[in-house]
Design a protein around this motif. Structure first.
Motif, PDB file in Angstrom:
ATOM      1  N   ASP A 104     -10.018  34.741  65.497  1.00  0.00           N
ATOM      2  CA  ASP A 104     -10.018  35.022  64.048  1.00  0.00           C
ATOM      3  C   ASP A 104      -8.880  34.268  63.364  1.00  0.00           C
ATOM      4  O   ASP A 104      -9.062  33.668  62.305  1.00  0.00           O
ATOM      5  CB  ASP A 104      -9.875  36.525  63.788  1.00  0.00           C
ATOM      6  N   ALA A 105      -7.692  34.316  63.988  1.00  0.00           N
ATOM      7  CA  ALA A 105      -6.514  33.632  63.419  1.00  0.00           C
ATOM      8  C   ALA A 105      -6.745  32.119  63.376  1.00  0.00           C
ATOM      9  O   ALA A 105      -6.336  31.442  62.418  1.00  0.00           O
ATOM     10  CB  ALA A 105      -5.271  33.956  64.244  1.00  0.00           C
ATOM     11  N   ALA A 106      -7.415  31.586  64.399  1.00  0.00           N
ATOM     12  CA  ALA A 106      -7.701  30.144  64.441  1.00  0.00           C
ATOM     13  C   ALA A 106      -8.662  29.749  63.320  1.00  0.00           C
ATOM     14  O   ALA A 106      -8.513  28.676  62.713  1.00  0.00           O
ATOM     15  CB  ALA A 106      -8.301  29.777  65.800  1.00  0.00           C
ATOM     16  N   ILE A 107      -9.632  30.617  63.024  1.00  0.00           N
ATOM     17  CA  ILE A 107     -10.582  30.350  61.928  1.00  0.00           C
ATOM     18  C   ILE A 107      -9.857  30.388  60.581  1.00  0.00           C
ATOM     19  O   ILE A 107     -10.075  29.530  59.722  1.00  0.00           O
ATOM     20  CB  ILE A 107     -11.763  31.346  61.965  1.00  0.00           C
ATOM     21  N   VAL A 108      -8.965  31.395  60.411  1.00  0.00           N
ATOM     22  CA  VAL A 108      -8.165  31.491  59.170  1.00  0.00           C
ATOM     23  C   VAL A 108      -7.364  30.197  58.969  1.00  0.00           C
ATOM     24  O   VAL A 108      -7.359  29.610  57.876  1.00  0.00           O
ATOM     25  CB  VAL A 108      -7.212  32.711  59.211  1.00  0.00           C
ATOM     26  N   ALA A 109      -6.681  29.732  60.031  1.00  0.00           N
ATOM     27  CA  ALA A 109      -5.849  28.521  59.944  1.00  0.00           C
ATOM     28  C   ALA A 109      -6.700  27.285  59.671  1.00  0.00           C
ATOM     29  O   ALA A 109      -6.312  26.416  58.872  1.00  0.00           O
ATOM     30  CB  ALA A 109      -5.070  28.343  61.250  1.00  0.00           C
ATOM     31  N   TYR A 110      -7.877  27.195  60.295  1.00  0.00           N
ATOM     32  CA  TYR A 110      -8.750  26.033  60.121  1.00  0.00           C
ATOM     33  C   TYR A 110      -9.251  25.945  58.685  1.00  0.00           C
ATOM     34  O   TYR A 110      -9.213  24.870  58.069  1.00  0.00           O
ATOM     35  CB  TYR A 110      -9.932  26.124  61.092  1.00  0.00           C
ATOM     36  N   VAL A 111      -9.726  27.072  58.143  1.00  0.00           N
ATOM     37  CA  VAL A 111     -10.250  27.086  56.760  1.00  0.00           C
ATOM     38  C   VAL A 111      -9.122  26.756  55.768  1.00  0.00           C
ATOM     39  O   VAL A 111      -9.336  26.049  54.782  1.00  0.00           O
ATOM     40  CB  VAL A 111     -10.900  28.457  56.438  1.00  0.00           C
ATOM     41  N   LYS A 112      -7.921  27.231  56.070  1.00  0.00           N
ATOM     42  CA  LYS A 112      -6.764  26.942  55.210  1.00  0.00           C
ATOM     43  C   LYS A 112      -6.447  25.445  55.216  1.00  0.00           C
ATOM     44  O   LYS A 112      -6.232  24.845  54.157  1.00  0.00           O
ATOM     45  CB  LYS A 112      -5.552  27.742  55.695  1.00  0.00           C
TER      46      LYS A 112
END
Length: 329
Positions: free
Chosen positions: A182-190
């Motif tokens: 989940d954290a990796a998806i947040v960072a990627y979208v950011k």
């Protein structure tokens, strides 16, 4: 008479299996408290809805982090709430509890889990390791002299283990799994879309289009969040291929752990694993293409459990029956 219960105390969800009834509770491991008074306001599903949406004086806490207890008092309150909700206590008796833990936790962390279960209303508390219980719940007969391998990808930990004769022969536990994804998806979208999204949204992306192998670039999801530059709400389109890219590093680490476990496995058991394959359990097992990814990297057949999310909780039910019949493994 109190009914014995099995608890899958997960970082993301708590599942409870009551002997004779099956899985009767599956709720998020979240507790909402009033920071001014310290009072518990909501537990489970109700508290989960509040994550990221509460005023300053209300905090939604996840008392487990990376598969272990991060906040003892809140964990105890959460377990007590769930156990009382199920009404499994007898008039004069308390239930026996079988509770699960990752393989690499320290003896202090093990004691903390046992104490939390005892204080929340358990009479006798048994602790078992998650991959062993998941393997049983997935239908593997781990009590024979033959090798079984399981990869259990939960919310806080990914556990890889080879089992034989009812015991773990070799294992690895990584404190990166669903939450890290989940954290990796947040960072990627950011970074890619310059959009800030919350953990709820990241989890929704993972569940709906999450893929880790040969993702379909045509598969997309509309995502809403806050624009980094303007601070205003904005909507973007995220593809499954982008999610695969975001999850690549985490999956690489789990594949690496599985390779290490196979390298340390005795040759006879390795031969069994080639014949029988590797069993995938846990919420992470639902990612699209995950069995193909492991099969291509490990050169071994990979199978998906019938109910990957429930495997650990189902396994606690089977092991409770064995305890009740005084079977010794």
């Amino acid at each position: 008479m109190a009914k014995d219960i099995g608890i899958d105390l997960g970082t993301a969800n708590v599942l409870i299996n009551v002997k004779g009834k099956g899985i009767v509770l599956n709720e998020p491991s979240v507790v909402a408290i009033d920071t001014k008074t310290g009072k518990v306001l909501a537990v489970g599903t109700e508290a989960y809805r509040m994550v990221g949406r509460t005023p300053g004086n209300i905090r939604s806490i996840r008392p487990l982090k990376d598969g272990v207890i991060a906040d003892f008092d809140i964990t105890e309150a959460m377990l007590e709430y769930f156990i009382n909700k199920l009404d499994v206590k007898g008039v004069l008796s308390k239930p026996n509890i079988l509770i699960c833990a990752p393989t690499n936790i320290t003896s202090i962390e093990q004691k903390a889990i046992i104490q939390a279960a005892e204080k929340s209303g358990g009479r006798k508390v048994y602790l078992e390791f998650e991959p062993k219980v998941a393997a049983v719940g997935a239908g593997l007969d781990i009590f024979q002299p033959q090798g079984n391998m399981v990869i259990d990808i939960g919310g806080g930990t990914a556990d890889v283990a080879v089992l034989s004769m009812g015991e773990i022969v070799t294992s690895r536990s990584l404190r990166l799994a669903g939450d890290r994804m989940d954290a990796a998806i947040v960072a990627y979208v950011k970074n890619k879309h310059k959009l800030l999204i919350g953990e709820h949204t990241a989890e929704k992306i993972k569940i709906e289009i999450g893929a880790v192998y040969d993702a379909d670039p045509e598969e997309t999801i509309e995502v809403r969040g806050r624009d980094i530059a303007t601070g205003l709400p904005r909507e973007v389109e995220v593809t499954a291929a982008e999610v695969e890219e975001a999850l690549h590093e985490t999956m690489l680490a789990i594949v690496g752990a599985a390779k290490e476990v196979l390298e340390q496995t005795p040759p006879e058991l390795s031969a069994d694993i080639i014949d029988r394959g590797i069993m995938l359990t846990g919420g992470g097992a639902l990612l699209k293409g995950i069995s193909q990814l492991f099969a291509s990297e490990l050169k071994v057949p990979v199978l998906l459990a019938d109910a990957p999310l429930d495997a650990v909780a189902l396994g606690t039910g089977t092991l409770l029956d064995n305890i009740a019949h005084h079977k010794q493994y």
